[in-house]
Scaffold this active site. Structure first.
Site: not given
Ligand code: CTP
Length: 396
Positions: A204-207, A272
Site C-alpha cells: 500500500g501507499n503511505r497516507s 491510490v
C-alpha cells in the site's frame, strides 16, 4: 467560521444540559454571539451563571423580567439551537404552547431551528413524542439525534444528546449559506488503497487520509452533499458526509463510477496504489524455511484516467493532487493534461511537515493557465478551505 453570526441557545431540563456548556464554548470559539435562554428545569441541572460567564451575556429565564426579549431574540438570531431538547419542550414547540421564556421565544422565532433531543429511551419512543418530532420536522425544524448509547438512568438506547462538536458542525452548515457548493454533490476520495498479497498482507501507499477528510469536512460545512470514498484511514472520518469504505483501487474505481454520474465536483485526494499484486493468494503464505519471497506487481487502474470520459460527459469539475519528489510544477502540469483534470494541488513528497502522512501541508495549486496559488505551510484544514474557495470560484 461563525464571525458575526448570532445564535440563540435554548437549554431545556435534561441531564445533557452539561454538554450544552461545551456547545456554548465551541460556538463562542467559532466566533458566534450566543444568547442563552434556559427553562426552570434546566436551571436545576446547570446554573445560569455558568452560561452567563461563558456567553458574556445575560441568560434569560423569566418571561417577565424583560417583556419583549422573547420577541427580539428569535428575530435577531441566525439560528436557534434547542439543546438538550426534552420531550416537554418538543411537545410545546409542536403544539405552539408558549408558557415560559424558552417556549415563547421559540414560538416567536423566525430563524431556522435545530433541535437536539435528549431523554429517556421510552420517552423518546413514545408515540406522542414521535408524532411531535414528525410534526416539527414537517415544519422544517432540523432534528439532530438522539444518539444510541447508555443513558443517565443506566438504560441503553436512543436518547443521548448529540456531541457538541457534531452540533457545532451542523450549526455551521445551516448558517453558512451562499456557498456555490451548497446543495451540490461533491465526491471526495481519501486515504490509501491496499493491494492484497494474501489474506493477511498487503502492499500500500503511505497516507493518513487527513487531507481528503479535511476537504470532505469543509465541503460538508459549506452545505454540499458530500460522498466520501475512503480507503483504510487511521483518522476518524467526519460525521456529516456519506461514507463509502473501500480497500482496493478497483473498489475505489467502482465507487467512483457509481457516484460521479450526478456529481458536480470531484476532489481526488486518495493515495491510490499504482501497483497491485499480480496474483494475490487466497491462503496465507507460510514463512516455511524460505529466506526470500518474490511478489510480482502489475499496474493497477489509474482512477482519474479511467473516469476521464465519465467526468467530461457529466461536467464534473475535478481537483487532483500530485505527490512529487522533483520538478513539482512541471510534473503537476503534465498530470493536469494527462489525467483530464481542472486543477491540481501539488505536494512535495518525502518531507515530514507536508504530504501524505503529515498534519500540515504545503501545496501549489495549478490550473491550465499556470500557478493559481502558492500556499504557505498550513494545517490540512486550512489547505482544504483554500482549495474549496478556488473550486467555488470556478463552479459558481
Ligand atoms: N491517482 C489515480 N489513480 C492512480 C494513482 C493516482 O486516480 N492509480 C490520482 C491521485 O488521487 C491524484 C493524482 O492521480 O489525485 C496524482 O497522483 P500521483 O500519485 O501524484 O500520480 P500518479 O498518477 O501515481 O503518477 P506518478 O506515480 O507517475 O507520479
Amino acid at each position: 467560521m461563525l464571525d458575526g453570526r448570532r445564535v440563540l441557545l435554548v437549554v431545556s431540563g435534561g441531564i445533557a444540559a452539561y454538554k450544552s456548556v461545551t456547545l456554548l464554548r465551541r460556538l463562542r470559539q467559532a466566533g458566534a454571539r450566543v444568547d442563552v435562554v434556559m427553562t426552570d428545569s434546566a436551571e436545576k441541572m446547570v446554573g445560569a451563571t455558568t452560561f452567563e460567564a461563558l456567553s458574556g451575556r445575560p441568560v434569560l429565564t423569566d418571561l417577565w423580567s424583560e417583556p419583549l426579549a422573547h420577541i427580539e431574540l428569535g428575530r435577531e438570531a441566525d439560528l436557534a439551537i434547542i439543546a438538550p431538547a426534552t420531550a416537554n419542550i418538543l411537545a410545546k414547540m409542536a403544539h405552539g404552547i408558549a408558557d415560559d421564556m424558552a417556549s415563547s421565544t421559540l414560538l416567536a422565532a423566525d430563524c431556522p431551528l435545530l433541535a437536539c433531543p435528549a431523554m429517556n429511551v421510552r420517552m423518546w419512543s413514545h408515540s406522542a413524542t414521535q408524532a411531535n418530532v414528525q410534526a416539527l420536522a414537517d415544519r422544517g425544524v432540523r432534528i439532530m439525534g438522539p444518539e444510541e448509547g447508555e443513558l443517565a438512568e443506566g438504560e441503553v438506547g436512543p436518547g443521548r444528546m448529540s456531541e457538541p462538536e457534531d452540533i457545532l458542525a451542523a450549526a455551521v452548515r445551516l448558517m453558512r449559506s451562499g456557498s456555490a457548493l451548497a446543495g451540490r454533490k461533491i465526491v471526495v476520495t481519501a486515504g490509501p488503497t491496499l493491494a492484497p498479497v494474501d489474506p493477511v498482507r498487503f502492499v500500500g501507499n503511505r497516507s493518513s487520509g487527513r487531507m481528503g477528510l479535511a476537504v470532505a469536512s469543509s465541503a460538508w460545512l459549506r452545505g454540499a452533499d458530500v460522498v466520501l470514498i475512503a480507503g483504510p484511514t487511521t483518522i476518524v472520518p467526519p460525521r456529516g458526509p456519506q461514507l463509502i469504505r473501500v480497500e482496493t483501487s478497483r473498489e475505489m474505481l467502482e465507487a467512483l463510477q457509481q457516484e460521479l454520474a450526478d456529481a458536480a465536483v470531484l476532489v481526488m485526494a486518495a493515495a491510490v496504489a499504482d501497483f497491485v499484486v499480480a496474483d494475490p493468494l487466497e491462503q496465507k503464505i507460510k514463512r516455511g524455511d524460505r529466506d526470500h519471497l518474490e511478489i510480482r506487481l502489475e499496474s493497477g487502474p489509474d482512477l482519474l484516467a479511467e473516469t476521464r470520459d465519465l467526468r467530461a460527459g457529466v461536467g464534473v469539475f475535478t481537483l487532483g493532487f500530485a505527490l512529487e519528489t522533483e520538478d513539482p510544477i512541471g510534473n503537476g502540469r503534465r498530470k493536469l493534461e494527462s489525467k483530464g483534470i481542472d486543477m491540481v494541488a501539488v505536494n512535495e513528497a518525502g518531507r515530514a511537515d507536508r504530504g501524505a502522512e503529515a498534519e500540515t501541508n504545503q501545496v501549489v495549486l495549478i490550473d491550465a493557465e499556470g500557478v493559481v496559488e502558492n500556499m504557505p505551510l498550513l494545517s490540512k484544514a486550512e489547505v482544504a478551505e483554500r482549495l474549496l474557495d478556488h473550486v467555488e470560484g470556478r463552479i459558481s
